[in-house]
Design a protein around this motif. Structure first.
Motif, mmCIF file in Angstrom:
data_model
loop_
_atom_site.group_PDB
_atom_site.id
_atom_site.type_symbol
_atom_site.label_atom_id
_atom_site.label_comp_id
_atom_site.label_asym_id
_atom_site.label_seq_id
_atom_site.Cartn_x
_atom_site.Cartn_y
_atom_site.Cartn_z
ATOM 1 N N HIS A 1 -2.709 -9.903 -0.208
ATOM 2 C CA HIS A 1 -1.432 -10.580 -0.478
ATOM 3 C C HIS A 1 -1.229 -10.803 -1.974
ATOM 4 N N ALA A 2 -2.278 -11.240 -2.666
ATOM 5 C CA ALA A 2 -2.182 -11.466 -4.107
ATOM 6 C C ALA A 2 -1.892 -10.156 -4.840
ATOM 7 N N SER A 3 -2.484 -9.069 -4.363
ATOM 8 C CA SER A 3 -2.241 -7.754 -4.963
ATOM 9 C C SER A 3 -0.785 -7.344 -4.806
ATOM 10 N N GLU A 4 -0.272 -7.521 -3.612
ATOM 11 C CA GLU A 4 1.115 -7.141 -3.332
ATOM 12 C C GLU A 4 2.074 -7.948 -4.199
ATOM 13 N N ARG A 5 1.818 -9.239 -4.316
ATOM 14 C CA ARG A 5 2.650 -10.096 -5.185
ATOM 15 C C ARG A 5 2.549 -9.665 -6.644
ATOM 16 N N TYR A 6 1.326 -9.458 -7.098
ATOM 17 C CA TYR A 6 1.089 -9.112 -8.500
ATOM 18 C C TYR A 6 1.839 -7.839 -8.880
ATOM 19 N N VAL A 7 1.694 -6.775 -8.103
ATOM 20 C CA VAL A 7 2.312 -5.501 -8.501
ATOM 21 C C VAL A 7 3.824 -5.525 -8.345
ATOM 22 N N ALA A 8 4.332 -6.286 -7.372
ATOM 23 C CA ALA A 8 5.788 -6.410 -7.228
ATOM 24 C C ALA A 8 6.370 -7.188 -8.408
ATOM 25 N N GLU A 9 5.718 -8.270 -8.794
ATOM 26 C CA GLU A 9 6.240 -9.122 -9.864
ATOM 27 C C GLU A 9 6.006 -8.559 -11.261
ATOM 28 N N ASN A 10 4.840 -7.970 -11.497
ATOM 29 C CA ASN A 10 4.474 -7.528 -12.843
ATOM 30 C C ASN A 10 4.794 -6.064 -13.121
ATOM 31 N N TRP A 11 4.754 -5.230 -12.091
ATOM 32 C CA TRP A 11 4.964 -3.797 -12.297
ATOM 33 C C TRP A 11 6.178 -3.269 -11.530
ATOM 34 N N GLN A 12 6.895 -4.150 -10.836
ATOM 35 C CA GLN A 12 8.058 -3.769 -10.024
ATOM 36 C C GLN A 12 7.715 -2.660 -9.021
ATOM 37 N N ALA A 13 6.509 -2.715 -8.512
ATOM 38 C CA ALA A 13 6.061 -1.733 -7.515
ATOM 39 C C ALA A 13 6.755 -1.994 -6.182
ATOM 40 N N ARG A 14 7.016 -0.938 -5.481
ATOM 41 C CA ARG A 14 7.608 -0.999 -4.143
ATOM 42 C C ARG A 14 6.649 -0.476 -3.075
ATOM 43 N N VAL A 15 5.606 0.217 -3.536
ATOM 44 C CA VAL A 15 4.670 0.873 -2.622
ATOM 45 C C VAL A 15 3.246 0.678 -3.137
ATOM 46 N N ILE A 16 2.338 0.421 -2.205
ATOM 47 C CA ILE A 16 0.906 0.425 -2.522
ATOM 48 C C ILE A 16 0.265 1.521 -1.691
#
Length: 173
Positions: A102-117
């Motif tokens: 969950h922390a990973s998903e939040r981090y990449v969405a907020e910091n890198w604007q990622a949509r996919v892991i």
């Protein structure tokens, strides 16, 4: 959760090795010790991750001890690779892995604007694949070769190892 720093490397390396290889790994519910011997990573590889602006290792702390970690890498715009998800074998099955995801998903969405892991998991680790599927990751049908001849990634106990690719749409923050 916090990002790993250079001074964390010795303890981080010890955690990863204890969770993935050898008898200590067998204390946890999932490990690679039956598939691979040797090392999981080395200090130089961890240093390279920390030095790369497109990568981060998030740490889950238990007071001063590193209880778990996860590596995140920007692959391309909107896509992040998740690897090295590690929980201390004595702390497994307590929900920390789920918190790291969950922390990973939040981090990449907020910091890198990622949509996919995306991630790769060794095909033979059916219990781990099922764990990720319960958390919303789906097999893509893609397979990737395991580096069978590179001892930096371990010493295979079978030549049949290969990776399956899992993917999860996470949206963007």
């Amino acid at each position: 959760m916090r990002a790993a720093r250079a001074q964390d490397l010795p303890a981080l390396h010890g955690l990863v090795e204890s969770a993935y290889r050898g008898d200590s790994a067998k204390r946890g519910w999932t490990h690679e010790a039956d598939l691979l011997g040797g090392q999981r990573t080395d200090l130089e590889a961890l240093r390279e991750i920390l030095a790369d602006e497109n990568q981060v290792i998030l740490l889950a702390m238990d007071d001063a001890d590193i209880a778990g970690c996860v590596q995140l890498m920007r692959v391309k715009e909107g896509v992040t690779y998740l690897g090295l998800l590690t929980v201390d074998p004595d702390r497994q099955a307590g929900g920390l892995g789920k918190k790291l995801l969950h922390a990973s998903e939040r981090y990449v969405a907020e910091n890198w604007q990622a949509r996919v892991i995306e991630m790769t998991v060794i095909l033979q680790r059916a219990d781990l694949i099922a764990y990720y599927e319960r958390r919303g990751y789906s097999q893509t049908g893609e397979r990737r070769p395991f580096p069978l001849d590179d001892p930096r990634y371990g010493l295979p106990k079978t030549q049949e190892l290969e990776f399956v690719v899992l993917r999860k749409e996470i949206g963007a923050g």
